[in-house]
Design a protein around this motif. Structure first.
Motif, short mmCIF file in Angstrom:
data_model
loop_
_atom_site.label_atom_id
_atom_site.label_comp_id
_atom_site.label_asym_id
_atom_site.label_seq_id
_atom_site.Cartn_x
_atom_site.Cartn_y
_atom_site.Cartn_z
N LYS A 112 0.83 -1.19 0.00
CA LYS A 112 0.00 0.00 0.00
C LYS A 112 0.87 1.25 0.00
CE LYS A 112 0.67 2.07 3.29
NZ LYS A 112 1.96 2.59 3.82
N PRO A 113 0.29 2.42 -0.35
CA PRO A 113 -0.98 2.54 -1.06
C PRO A 113 -0.86 1.93 -2.46
CG PRO A 113 0.12 4.66 -1.01
CD PRO A 113 0.92 3.74 -0.14
N PHE A 142 -2.51 -4.24 2.90
CA PHE A 142 -2.93 -3.55 4.12
C PHE A 142 -2.84 -4.54 5.27
CE2 PHE A 142 -5.23 -0.75 1.03
CZ PHE A 142 -4.66 0.45 1.42
N ALA A 203 -3.28 6.02 4.45
CA ALA A 203 -3.86 4.92 3.67
C ALA A 203 -4.26 3.78 4.59
CB ALA A 203 -2.86 4.44 2.62
N VAL A 206 -7.48 4.84 6.61
CA VAL A 206 -8.66 4.89 5.74
C VAL A 206 -9.13 3.47 5.44
CG1 VAL A 206 -9.49 5.47 3.43
CG2 VAL A 206 -8.17 7.15 4.74
N ASP A 207 -8.20 2.59 5.10
CA ASP A 207 -8.59 1.20 4.82
C ASP A 207 -9.21 0.56 6.05
OD1 ASP A 207 -8.51 -1.32 3.13
OD2 ASP A 207 -7.37 -1.94 4.90
N GLN A 210 -12.82 1.79 6.60
CA GLN A 210 -13.78 1.21 5.66
C GLN A 210 -13.97 -0.29 5.93
OE1 GLN A 210 -13.59 4.24 1.91
NE2 GLN A 210 -12.21 2.50 1.77
N GLN A 216 -17.88 2.46 2.55
CA GLN A 216 -16.85 3.36 2.06
C GLN A 216 -17.14 4.80 2.46
OE1 GLN A 216 -16.54 2.71 -2.16
NE2 GLN A 216 -15.77 0.63 -1.94
N ASP A 386 -10.45 -2.54 -3.60
CA ASP A 386 -10.38 -1.92 -2.27
C ASP A 386 -9.27 -0.88 -2.23
OD1 ASP A 386 -12.44 -3.54 -1.16
OD2 ASP A 386 -11.01 -5.17 -0.87
N SER A 389 -10.44 2.21 -3.89
CA SER A 389 -11.34 2.96 -3.01
C SER A 389 -10.56 3.84 -2.04
CB SER A 389 -12.24 1.99 -2.24
OG SER A 389 -13.01 2.67 -1.28
N VAL A 390 -9.51 3.29 -1.45
CA VAL A 390 -8.65 4.08 -0.55
C VAL A 390 -7.99 5.22 -1.32
CG1 VAL A 390 -6.59 4.03 0.90
CG2 VAL A 390 -8.28 2.18 1.06
N GLN A 391 -7.51 4.93 -2.52
CA GLN A 391 -6.83 5.95 -3.33
C GLN A 391 -7.75 7.13 -3.62
OE1 GLN A 391 -3.53 4.77 -4.26
NE2 GLN A 391 -3.16 6.96 -4.32
#
Length: 412
Positions: A112-113, A142, A203, A206-207, A210, A216, A386, A389-391
């Motif tokens: 990640k990211p 992650f 990152a 956030v992951d 979610q 999200q 996924d 989505s974080v990006q």
């Protein structure tokens, strides 16, 4: 010792890793250990590791247990004894390596990211979707999802133990950039790292937000800051394939170089603070910084719901704090759950109850989950989708901060 021979009767899967610094060493630990702890449907074989410096990568292969060394990632992907490509390089090379590996028919694990920007992440997610139709697997690293206490927290949220979520609160604090004489490594250059504390630490949280909430982030309002805007230039910035990985540098009482070095511009954030909203109406707050003096790797979170709360501190990673709000007030309160029981996530293969695990075990669990997904055809989590989505959340944070904290919606 090199891990080259598969266990008798199990299909071998060769692993090729690009990069051998901090993350490469952690991933190597996972690959070396996973088959000795878990009963796997396949057997991982550490086929080759790749880095730009021939002498250094050969030394790393010997030290970390890899059978061979390469100096060109394209050659590593082309090897017949590599089925899984594990990417542990700076973010600017993730997309090129991952897409090439997927197109070559390999499974992929990418740190990640996922990428340095949304466009690259979209291309990677699209390549992963096409590869999935061919039976390939692509996972984002992650690793904190693999902390047993956090996997247990996700289970409890999914079971409704917290009721309706109201607040999700996460901080990730480090202090390794406090010294203004710390040199300008690749992690401080936008073209290499994509962003600073936001991508490096943000990152992760956030992951986790979610993952734990099961939905999200819909929008954010953000502030970012770069506290030290110029730093000393000392040789070539570490590219993630060497020994330091940009987190530590030898020399000086505080780890910095001697005075008089030329200065270069820091082009990423040092800290990011942002709030967010989930579609369910739950609110979230995030703080990621590499300037929290005295905090080395302090990831903390709390979830508050209508029926209870959960709290976690990475510095006490075998523990989860739980408050059951349905209990009588006279006896209710936060209680400690020691997450070492055999029916807790991942713990069936480890030690007797009360014998804790550590940071390195998250990479063993990551390898386990990836190998099971490859062998069984199960959906993998976290997927490249996924990671995308974080990006998108990270991009919205940067956009909001650039517009003086304007609330910025995130595409579903």
């Amino acid at each position: 010792m090199r891990e080259t021979e598969p266990e008798a009767g199990k299909r071998p899967l060769g692993v090729g890793m690009v990069g051998y610094a901090f993350m490469g060493a952690a991933h190597s630990q996972g690959w070396r250990t996973v088959g000795r702890v878990f009963d796997l449907p396949v057997e991982p074989v550490l086929s080759a590791v790749c880095g730009r410096d021939g002498g250094a990568v050969r030394a790393a292969a010997d030290r970390l247990g890899w059978a061979a060394a390469e100096t060109d990632w394209r050659a590593l992907i082309a090897r017949d004894d590599v089925d899984i490509v594990d990417i542990c390089t700076p973010g600017d090379s993730h997309a090129e390596i991952a897409v090439a590996a997927l197109e070559a028919g390999k499974h992929v694990l990418c740190e990640k990211p996922l990428a340095n920007n949304v466009e690259e992440a979209e291309a990677m997610a699209e390549a992963a979707a096409l590869a999935r139709a061919r039976g390939q697997v692509a996972m984002v690293g992650f690793n904190y999802r693999r902390v047993p206490a956090l996997a247990l927290a996700r289970r409890m949220v999914a079971e409704g133990r917290l009721g309706a979520l109201r607040h999700v609160r996460l901080t990730y604090l480090q202090d390794w950039l406090v010294d203004p004489e710390f040199p300008l490594t690749w992690r401080l250059l936008k073209e290499r790292a994509g962003s600073g504390a936001l991508g490096d630490l943000g990152a992760h949280i956030v992951d986790l937000a979610q993952y734990l909430a099961g939905e999200q982030v819909a929008g954010v309002s953000a502030l970012t800051e770069t506290f030290v805007r110029e730093r000393p230039l000392v040789g070539d910035a570490d590219d993630g394939t060497g020994a330091s990985g940009g987190l530590t540098v030898a020399g000086g009482a505080a780890g910095g170089p001697a005075g008089g070095a030329r200065l270069g511009a820091v082009t990423v954030d040092d800290a990011a603070v942002f709030t967010g909203r989930f579609p369910s109406g739950a609110l979230a707050s995030f703080e990621a910084t590499r300037f929290a003096t005295g905090r080395k790797n302090a990831l903390r979170l709390e979830l508050n719901g209508s029926a209870g709360s959960l709290a976690f501190d990475l510095e006490r990673l075998n523990e989860l704090s739980f408050h059951d709000h349905t209990e009588p007030a006279a006896s209710a309160g936060f209680r400690r759950i020691l997450v070492t029981e055999p029916d807790h996530p991942y713990l069936e293969a480890w030690w007797p109850p009360g014998h804790g695990l550590g940071y390195e075990h998250t990479f063993v669990h990551q390898a386990r989950d990836l190998l099971h997904a490859i062998a069984t055809g199960a959906e993998v989590e976290p997927s490249f989708a996924d990671g995308l989505s974080v990006q998108r959340v990270l991009a919205a944070v940067e956009e909001s901060a650039a517009k003086n904290s304007v609330y910025t919606q995130i595409p579903a």
